[in-house]
Design an enzyme around this catalytic site. Structure first.
Site: not given
Length: 119
Positions: A22, A63
């Site tokens: 990510e 996130e």
């Protein structure tokens, strides 16, 4: 104690996966590393330091949750679905809003530091 050890292993595994796969989380981790010494310099109190670092951690938490929603949606179906799109878009919006909060806190802190007095 075994639960704590297993939870720590699970968290470490998730951190490793997020760092490797990510880009946004990787960037936020770098931002945290940069923010630590900068916050130490510009914060006038330990509470201010905690707030500056806390908002970066808030962005990272959001996130992580956004990534979890996306992974769950992808596990359910990779085909287009308006409900899945909405879930993913809401996760993205949550990250954006957390970034606005963090940016506002950091801007105020910089303003105080430059002005030499609390706002």
């Amino acid at each position: 104690m075994e639960r704590l050890i297993n939870a720590t292993k699970n968290s470490a595994r998730a951190w490793g996966v997020l760092i490797r796969h990510e880009a946004a989380f990787r960037l936020e981790t770098i931002l945290l590393g940069v923010a630590l010494p900068v916050a130490y310099v510009i914060a006038t109190t330990w509470r201010g330091f905690a707030l500056l670092i806390g908002v970066i951690l808030l962005v990272m938490v959001v996130e992580v949750l956004n990534t979890a929603v996306e992974a769950a949606c992808d596990a359910f179906s990779r085909e287009f679905n308006t409900d899945i799109r909405l879930a993913k878009d809401c996760g993205s919006l949550a990250v954006a809003l957390s970034l606005v909060i963090a940016g506002g806190v950091w801007l105020l802190a910089f303003w105080e530091w430059i002005a030499g007095a609390p706002v």
